[in-house]
Design an enzyme around this catalytic site. Structure first.
Site, PDB file in Angstrom:
ATOM      1  N   GLY A 177       0.844  -1.191   0.000  1.00 34.60           N
ATOM      2  CA  GLY A 177       0.000   0.000   0.000  1.00 34.60           C
ATOM      3  C   GLY A 177       0.874   1.233   0.000  1.00 34.60           C
TER       4      GLY A 177
ATOM      5  N   CYS B 216       5.169  -6.214   1.664  1.00 32.86           N
ATOM      6  CA  CYS B 216       5.524  -4.802   1.794  1.00 32.86           C
ATOM      7  C   CYS B 216       4.717  -4.133   2.921  1.00 32.86           C
ATOM      8  CB  CYS B 216       5.362  -4.109   0.440  1.00 32.86           C
ATOM      9  SG  CYS B 216       6.214  -2.532   0.364  1.00 32.86           S
ATOM     10  N   TYR B 217       3.729  -3.290   2.604  1.00 38.22           N
ATOM     11  CA  TYR B 217       2.924  -2.672   3.669  1.00 38.22           C
ATOM     12  C   TYR B 217       2.302  -3.757   4.553  1.00 38.22           C
ATOM     13  CZ  TYR B 217      -0.555   0.384   5.898  1.00 38.22           C
ATOM     14  OH  TYR B 217      -1.308   1.086   6.813  1.00 38.22           O
TER      15      TYR B 217
ATOM     16  N   HIS C   9       8.080  -7.432  -3.824  1.00 40.25           N
ATOM     17  CA  HIS C   9       6.806  -7.771  -4.490  1.00 40.25           C
ATOM     18  C   HIS C   9       6.937  -9.034  -5.338  1.00 40.25           C
ATOM     19  CE1 HIS C   9       4.516  -4.188  -3.379  1.00 40.25           C
ATOM     20  NE2 HIS C   9       5.714  -3.615  -3.320  1.00 40.25           N
TER      21      HIS C   9
ATOM     22  N   GLU D 157       4.569 -10.510  -6.863  1.00 38.26           N
ATOM     23  CA  GLU D 157       3.534 -10.560  -7.897  1.00 38.26           C
ATOM     24  C   GLU D 157       3.950  -9.904  -9.217  1.00 38.26           C
ATOM     25  OE1 GLU D 157       3.610  -8.836  -5.140  1.00 38.26           O
ATOM     26  OE2 GLU D 157       2.642  -6.885  -5.284  1.00 38.26           O
TER      27      GLU D 157
ATOM     28  N   SER E 103     -22.359  -6.345 -28.326  1.00 33.99           N
ATOM     29  CA  SER E 103     -21.761  -5.298 -29.151  1.00 33.99           C
ATOM     30  C   SER E 103     -20.724  -5.876 -30.106  1.00 33.99           C
ATOM     31  CB  SER E 103     -21.056  -4.296 -28.230  1.00 33.99           C
ATOM     32  OG  SER E 103     -19.989  -4.946 -27.558  1.00 33.99           O
TER      33      SER E 103
ATOM     34  N   ASP F  42     -16.433  -9.141 -23.891  1.00 34.23           N
ATOM     35  CA  ASP F  42     -17.204  -9.373 -22.665  1.00 34.23           C
ATOM     36  C   ASP F  42     -18.659  -9.721 -22.968  1.00 34.23           C
ATOM     37  OD1 ASP F  42     -14.844  -8.492 -21.631  1.00 34.23           O
ATOM     38  OD2 ASP F  42     -15.583  -6.515 -21.031  1.00 34.23           O
TER      39      ASP F  42
ATOM     40  N   THR G 190     -19.894 -10.757 -25.727  1.00 36.72           N
ATOM     41  CA  THR G 190     -19.991 -11.979 -26.529  1.00 36.72           C
ATOM     42  C   THR G 190     -19.902 -13.213 -25.628  1.00 36.72           C
ATOM     43  OG1 THR G 190     -18.976 -10.870 -28.409  1.00 36.72           O
ATOM     44  CG2 THR G 190     -18.906 -13.265 -28.429  1.00 36.72           C
TER      45      THR G 190
ATOM     46  N   LYS H   7     -10.072  -9.780 -17.223  1.00 35.63           N
ATOM     47  CA  LYS H   7     -10.219  -9.775 -18.683  1.00 35.63           C
ATOM     48  C   LYS H   7      -9.564 -10.999 -19.347  1.00 35.63           C
ATOM     49  CE  LYS H   7     -11.465  -7.118 -22.242  1.00 35.63           C
ATOM     50  NZ  LYS H   7     -12.704  -6.336 -22.281  1.00 35.63           N
TER      51      LYS H   7
END
Ligand code: XMP
Length: 513
Positions: A55, A82-83, A169, A171, A224, A228, A230, A369
């Protein structure tokens, strides 16, 4: 089926989403929650482990976010990043203070105790640091398991409680072995099964949709052509067949043959009960003479709702409205920092929920996504639709700078079609986050044969991006640009100049309007 899960408490780091993605990539289900969530709420979720994210705050500052003190009696393994490490230390009598040197960037981690967090790793690994504070003294029960030249307590552990803390980190991609560290925590220490796959998600979601919608209720949803809507539509169709009504509104500002392609893909190939509303005339009449970008957006957004509502009423007796909400939108709206000021206005058919007394159904709300794309492939969708670049709701209207006329629409459609085709042909389309052509509101002088021309200008845009919040312009090879430019100038009547946009976001935006 209930999956083994990990809960990430979000203390506001820009990397918090990445932790969730990495854990899911391991095949383990995880959710991100605000750091201020009550421990009692977490108990109901029965996580097998908890990760405290990084953070931007200092734990000792007024107003810094803190975990519910009851969290510390939770009794499952924890990993503070970290934080998260600093918060864990502060809450148990450790000392945290500003570091003399802010540590940002690569560092070499020397591992002192390999088991269990660093199992299978070499003694020295590259890690990514980004901190101004550090732990000066450890709480009782903790000991060091790794260090860097600048951080004596770069990784710590309380083996009695199975608590771990790391200053770096794991990640981010700049910590190349980070995924193994997360895997050792999630699968090793917490013992989570790797049962979160798109195959299992698909089966469970179809079952859940059937239970929610029941034997006789019906659902409507807009499609559309974007990934997403679809994927959401195909999922609904698989779950409830023709009781799902998909609506495609042709607003007159779609790309070349877009509506036909969506019909071919979703109705003809997938068998979806798809209603095409050809409303181009209605939209064009309202857009006539409008040049202001926000007015274009409002007109298109409002007209879309009107047209959609008429069709929904015509179908009649509808119970649910499908929305393709994704996990980042969900996280955004529950963040402890409050929902962000940027509210998506287009395709926001929320008004319908009240007017028509519809209930909301959001089958993708747990997915990122890239998971939606993986689900699309699992559902048998073709790669072309799964990897399609995003296309804005207001469509070509905000890519024709100035007034929208039929002639200008034709010019832009044709130029954009050539551009997209050449990018695909050159094998660049998948590498680019978003690309499109823009028709500028200026004319420029040129020569063609012996005569002077005074015609329109097309700008080409292509960006690299992961989240569309920031973006770099994409370096299309000169040879490809040459081919695109030659083809547009030779084949599109009314264009005598092509320019390439070399601006990044910020300070520019991806779209021109
Ligand atoms: P900007 O131009 O803000 O775009 O950098 C970021 C992303 O959002 C898309 N975009 C829109 N999408 N309605 C939409 O549905 C809009 O009004 C709109 N404006 C921008 C843009 O295409 C890019 O992917």
């Amino acid at each position: 089926m209930r999956h083994d899960s990990i809960i990430i408490l979000d203390f506001g780091s820009q990397y918090s989403h990445l932790i969730a993605r990495r854990i899911r990539e391991l095949g383990v289900y995880c959710e991100l929650h605000p750091c201020t969530i009550k421990a009692a709420e977490l108990h109901a979720m029965e996580p097998k482990g908890i990760v405290l994210s990084g953070g931007p705050y200092s734990v000792y500052e007024d107003g810094a976010p803190h975990a519910d003190p009851a969290l510390w009696d939770f009794g499952v393994p924890m990993l503070g990043i970290c934080y998260g490490l600093q918060e864990m230390s502060r809450a148990h009598g450790g000392e945290v203070a500003a570091s003399e040197k802010r540590e940002y960037g690569h560092a070499e981690l020397k591992i002192q105790t390999a088991e269990p967090l660093f199992k299978g790793l070499p003694e020295h690994i590259q890690v990514w640091m980004s901190h101004g504070d550090k732990v000066l003294s450890l709480p009782d029960g903790f000991s060091d398991i790794a260090r860097t030249s600048n951080s004596e307590h770069a990784a710590v552990c309380d083996p009695r409680r199975n608590w771990f803390g790391i200053q770096f980190h794991p990640e981010v991609s700049h910590t190349p072995m980070g995924k193994t560290i997360l895997e050792n925590f999630v699968c090793g220490v917490c013992g989570c099964a790797r049962d979160w796959t798109m195959g299992s998600f698909l089966e469970e979601t179809i079952e859940r949709i059937r239970q929610t919608v029941g034997e006789s209720e019906t659902v409507i949803g807009a499609v559309s052509g974007g990934v997403d809507s679809t994927v959401a539509a195909v999922l609904m169709h698989k779950a409830i067949g023709s009781r799902f009504h998909a609506i495609l509104v042709d607003n007159g500002v779609l790309r070349m043959k877009e509506a036909e392609q969506v019909m071919a893909r979703l109705r003809d190939r997938m068998g979806i009960n798809l209603h095409l509303i050809d409303a181009g005339e209605t939209f064009m009449k309202k857009l006539y003479g409008v040049t202001d970008p926000e007015s274009k957006r409002k007109i298109i957004g409002n007209t879309f709702i009107e047209v959609f509502e008429i069709e929904a009423k015509r179908i009649g007796d509808v119970n649910y409205l499908l929305q393709g909400t994704l996990y980042p939108d969900v996280i955004e709206s529950v963040s402890f920092k409050g929902p962000s000021a940027t509210i998506k206005t287009h395709h926001n058919v929320g008004g319908l929920l009240e007017d028509m007394e519809l209930k909301l159904i959001e089958p993708l709300r747990e997915l990122f996504k890239d998971e939606v794309r993986a689900l699309g492939l699992e559902l048998g969708l073709d790669e072309e639709s799964v990897y399609r670049h995003p296309f804005p709701g207001p469509g070509l209207a905000i890519r024709i700078l100035g007034e929208i006329t039929r002639d200008r629409l034709e010019i832009l459609r044709h130029a954009d079609h050539i551009y997209m085709g050449e990018l695909k042909e050159a094998g660049l389309y998948r590498d680019i986050g978003q690309a499109f052509a823009v028709l500028l509101p200026v004319r420029s002088v040129g020569v063609m044969g012996d005569s002077r021309t005074y015609e329109q200008v097309i700008a080409l845009r292509a960006v690299q991006t992961t989240d569309y919040m920031t973006a770099d312009w994409y370096p299309i090879p000169t040879e490809v640009l040459k081919r695109i430019s030659n083809r547009i100038i030779n084949e599109v009547r009314g264009v005598n100049r092509v320019v390439y946009d070399v601006s990044s976001k910020p300070p520019s935006t991806i779209e021109w309007e």
